[in-house]
Scaffold this active site. Structure first.
Site, mmCIF file in Angstrom:
data_model
loop_
_atom_site.group_PDB
_atom_site.id
_atom_site.type_symbol
_atom_site.label_atom_id
_atom_site.label_comp_id
_atom_site.label_asym_id
_atom_site.label_seq_id
_atom_site.Cartn_x
_atom_site.Cartn_y
_atom_site.Cartn_z
ATOM 1 C CE1 TYR A 139 -3.504 -2.632 0.732
ATOM 2 C CE2 TYR A 139 -4.621 -0.589 1.282
ATOM 3 C CZ TYR A 139 -4.668 -1.920 0.965
ATOM 4 O OH TYR A 139 -5.885 -2.547 0.882
ATOM 5 C CE LYS A 186 1.839 -17.730 -3.229
ATOM 6 N NZ LYS A 186 1.010 -18.943 -3.341
ATOM 7 C CG ASP A 218 -2.029 -20.396 -1.918
ATOM 8 O OD1 ASP A 218 -1.528 -20.350 -0.778
ATOM 9 O OD2 ASP A 218 -1.484 -20.958 -2.886
ATOM 10 C CG ASP A 242 -8.155 -4.593 1.813
ATOM 11 O OD1 ASP A 242 -9.081 -4.176 2.528
ATOM 12 O OD2 ASP A 242 -8.133 -4.481 0.569
ATOM 13 C CG ASP A 246 -13.786 -6.979 2.158
ATOM 14 O OD1 ASP A 246 -13.457 -6.321 3.163
ATOM 15 O OD2 ASP A 246 -14.303 -6.457 1.144
HETATM 16 C C1 IPM Z 1 -10.349 -1.112 4.259
HETATM 17 C C2 IPM Z 1 -10.568 -0.458 2.930
HETATM 18 C C3 IPM Z 1 -9.384 0.418 2.594
HETATM 19 C C4 IPM Z 1 -8.150 -0.455 2.531
HETATM 20 C C5 IPM Z 1 -9.543 1.237 1.295
HETATM 21 C C6 IPM Z 1 -10.791 2.088 1.320
HETATM 22 C C7 IPM Z 1 -8.332 2.066 0.984
HETATM 23 O O1 IPM Z 1 -10.826 -1.404 1.939
HETATM 24 O O2 IPM Z 1 -10.178 -0.396 5.263
HETATM 25 O O3 IPM Z 1 -10.354 -2.343 4.331
HETATM 26 O O4 IPM Z 1 -7.865 -1.053 1.479
HETATM 27 O O5 IPM Z 1 -7.449 -0.535 3.534
HETATM 28 MN MN MN Z 2 -10.956 -3.444 2.687
#
Ligand code: IPM
Ligand code: MN
Length: 350
Positions: A139, A186, A218, A242, A246
């Site tokens: 990042y 990884k 993975d 990240d 999710d």
């Molecule tokens: C998160 C979000 C952020 C990230 C984005 C909005 C930059 O997806 O906080 O998980 O990738 O960290």
């Molecule tokens: Mn995110």
């Protein structure tokens, strides 16, 4: 107690969920005689509109002066191909605050087992925490695009010291739980991942009672679906964290449920893990619980244990009674505001 809180609502559904969080916080303030002072600041797309940049010095200065930052969400499809993007505001803020540990608790609620896409037997009682490194890695590395736009690169950097500090925090957290850390990386391909493993091995010597496992990203992505109960503290880098968070949220039934705290050197930040969900903005349908549970994490860090517990209890109760937004209760859904109303009532009356 008196606390100054920088409120960065941001874009899309950010302002709506933050509005409910502040109502809940006010209810807690009234009940326990605390004074929460809010300082509204611009960030993201709304900041670009008003100031030309995704985060201004004035927002950063306010954040530095406050006791905590309550962050909503950012992002607007309008800026997809633009050089200046809302996300840059969030990344700059994280970097300036030095919040290198991002904590994302993943918990499956009994009542929501039926809305999870994963079978009940795999996910019943799932309860783990993702420790995501937040201020380094791909990042924040050097990035570039060739003039003719046919080549691009993003560099992933890690140093032993930036790995050690989050690893130590992860081991300490594991000591208070099931005493298990799983490092996701990884290491079969990436040099940075090998440095993570080496560093972890050394730090593990100070935490011998904690079990340390390694998983490739993975494989971890698969195990998260087939065997999520195996995780206690899942430690990983910025990018993998990240993505995995999710995925982990899907187990619980909704991305809208998951809170987070980001702590490190300067002012701590509290934000739901979901994005700005522009399609839902202004419709009063967004789930405010990710943000409200982030407030509970904030109060816990302030040392307000019973206040934090009460918010979590109210949230449990709302879910148990089906007082939930569409993502959690598609048949008899409640609005964003109605969920807030329920929680406030619960907090005041109990
Ligand atoms: C998160 C979000 C952020 C990230 C984005 C909005 C930059 O997806 O906080 O998980 O990738 O960290
Ligand atoms: Mn995110």
């Amino acid at each position: 107690m008196e606390k100054n809180i920088a409120v960065l609502s941001g874009d899309g559904i950010g302002p709506e969920v933050i509005h409910q969080s502040l109502r809940v916080l006010d209810a807690i303030g009234t009940k326990y005689d605390h004074k929460f002072i809010y300082h509204n600041c611009l960030v993201g797309g709304i900041s670009i509109e008003k100031t030309g940049i995704p985060i201004s010095k004035s927002t950063l200065d306010t954040c530095l002066e406050c006791d905590s930052i309550l962050f909503g969400a950012i992002g607007n499809p309008k800026y997809e191909n633009s050089k200046i993007r809302p996300e840059q505001g969030l990344l700059k803020l994280r970097k300036k605050m030095g919040v290198y540990i991002n904590i994302r608790p993943i918990k499956v609620y009994k009542k929501l087992l039926k809305i999870s896409p994963i079978k009940k037997k795999y996910i019943e009682n799932v309860d783990f925490i993702i420790y995501r490194e937040l201020t380094n890695g791909i990042y924040f590395g050097k990035k570039g695009l060739s003039l003719n736009k046919t080549k691009a690169y993003d560099v992933c950097n890690y140093e032993k010291k930036t790995i050690s500090r989050i690893a130590t925090a992860a081991f300490k957290a594991a000591l208070k739980r099931k005493k298990k850390v799983t490092l996701v990386d990884k290491a079969n391909v990436l040099e940075t991942s090998r440095l993570w493993r080496e560093t972890l091995k050394e730090i593990h010597l100070n935490f011998k009672e904690v079990q340390l496992d390694y998983l490739f990203i993975d494989n971890a992505s698969m195990q998260m679906i087939f065997n999520p109960k195996k995780f206690d503290i899942l430690l990983t880098d910025n990018m993998f964290g990240d993505i995995l968070s999710d995925e982990a949220s899907a187990i619980t039934g909704s991305l809208g449920l998951i809170p987070s705290s980001s702590i490190g050197k300067k002012t701590p930040m509290y934000e739901p893990i979901h994005g700005s969900y522009p399609q839902a903005a202004g419709k009063n349908i967004a789930n405010p619980l990710g943000s409200i549970l982030s407030v509970a994490m904030m109060l816990e860090d302030f040392g307000m244990k019973k206040e934090s517990f009460l918010i979590k209890k109210a949230v449990n109760n709302s879910i148990k009674n089906g007082v939930s937004t569409k993502d959690l209760n598609p048949k008899y859904s409640f609005s964003t505001k109605e969920v807030g109303d329920f929680l406030i009532n619960y907090i005041i009356k109990i």
